[in-house]
Design a protein around this motif. Structure first.
Motif: not given
Ligand code: KDO
Length: 337
Positions: A179-180, A183-186, A200-202, A212-214
């Motif tokens: 999970r990051m 946005t594109d940069a992330w 994914m939102a924080f 376990g989704a991530v």
């Protein structure tokens, strides 16, 4: 670092149509106190939130009430800058990655292994090299970047035990659903680490890890503790891939409505909050490993040269790097240790 990198000199700035400052404002000249609203995806106990509530708010209390919205309750993560720009919000704790959505050149401050430590971030933020960056955000988005906050060194934090997955080099992250933020940069950074990044939102990350989704997430140790990610993960590889920062972002429209004294006070309050938060966050960062280990999470250092070399190579010649103004990376590096 990054020496000899080929970059296009052309600066491609993506102006967000219609995002010139709207007109709700937040200041009243008739003796009423203004209200400074702050939106952040961080929790109330996050060190940056604490800095704003405990240091910033009292320093402006004479003329402004401070109204924070934590855990993305006021605005979804990543939409705060637009909210400020439209006149619906006074302040946010903004990332360079979010700014890069409007102004791609900000990706330079979101690039792996560029900032070296908290002091380097401050030197960069206060250097004249930042002036054109700040001016663009002010002129085109109606947002003032008041000060730089320290979030910390981001590491790879996974559900798998080290026996199941020993992360030594980027190759070991192949296929890992990391999970990051969205946005594109992330996402670029996640790929550069060798992983398969998932946006994914924080506020969804704890659940994403527990179901376990991530497979994992990346954040500094204080965030791992504050968000209790240690309850739903088994290892942290200390990749230190991003010495992460946030800016205290403030509505230009509200700023322009302040008296010179109030402007000075707001600026001082932001600087004091950032400095206070930085020291507290560094202290936490240096002292949390034992606590996290006591919760059953293994912490170890992978092959950092392998990570640094691989991550930097991904940026060289990339579209991301093509948005960086000529000479800025060299200036940032020159301000390092
Ligand atoms: C995150 O979403 O992982 C991140 O750490 C990104 C930061 O830029 C910052 O927005 C932070 O979340 C939030 O403030 C929550 O700590």
């Amino acid at each position: 670092m990054f020496s000899g990198m080929t970059r296009r000199a052309a600066l491609s700035v993506a102006f967000a149509a219609g995002l010139t400052a709207a007109t709700t404002g937040g200041g009243f000249a008739d003796g009423h106190k203004m209200t400074f609203t702050l939106a952040t995806a961080g929790s109330e106990t996050d060190q940056r939130s604490q800095a704003m509530a405990q240091v910033f708010a009292p320093m402006v209390a004479e003329f402004a009430d401070f109204q924070p919205g934590y855990n993305a309750t006021l605005f979804a993560q990543g939409t705060e800058l637009e909210a400020i720009s439209r006149g619906n919000l006074t302040m946010s704790i903004a990332s360079a990655q979010e700014l890069a959505q409007f102004f791609p050149e900000f990706s330079i401050f979101a690039t792996g292994y560029v900032h070296q430590d908290a002091a380097h971030q401050v030197r960069v933020f206060n250097d004249p090299l930042m002036d054109p960056f700040k001016k663009t955000v002010e002129d085109d988005l109606g947002v003032k970047l008041l000060s730089v906050m320290y979030l910390g060194k981001r590491h790879v934090n996974l559900r798998q035990t080290r026996e199941e997955l020993d992360v030594q080099t980027p190759a070991d992250l192949a296929g890992v659903n990391l999970r990051m933020p969205g946005t594109d940069a992330w996402q670029f950074l996640g790929k550069a680490l060798g992983a398969a990044p998932t946006p994914m939102a924080f506020t969804e990350v704890y659940t994403g890890l527990s179901t376990g989704a991530v497979d994992g997430q990346d954040n500094p140790l204080p965030t791992v503790v504050d968000a209790k990610f240690y309850e739903v993960t088994k290892q942290i590889a200390l990749t230190s891939h991003l010495v992460d920062l946030n800016y205290i972002a403030f509505s230009k429209e509200v700023w322009d409505g302040l008296s010179a004294d109030q402007q000075l006070q707001v600026q001082r309050a932001a600087d004091a909050a950032a400095a206070w938060g930085r020291l507290k966050q560094l202290d936490k960062e240096n002292n949390l490993a034992d606590f996290i280990r006591s919760k059953g999470v293994e912490i170890y250092t992978p092959d950092l040269d392998a990570f640094r070399t691989h991550v930097q190579a991904q940026y060289v010649g990339s579209e991301v790097a093509s948005s960086w103004p000529e000479g800025v990376l060299e200036k940032i590096n020159a301000l390092g240790n």
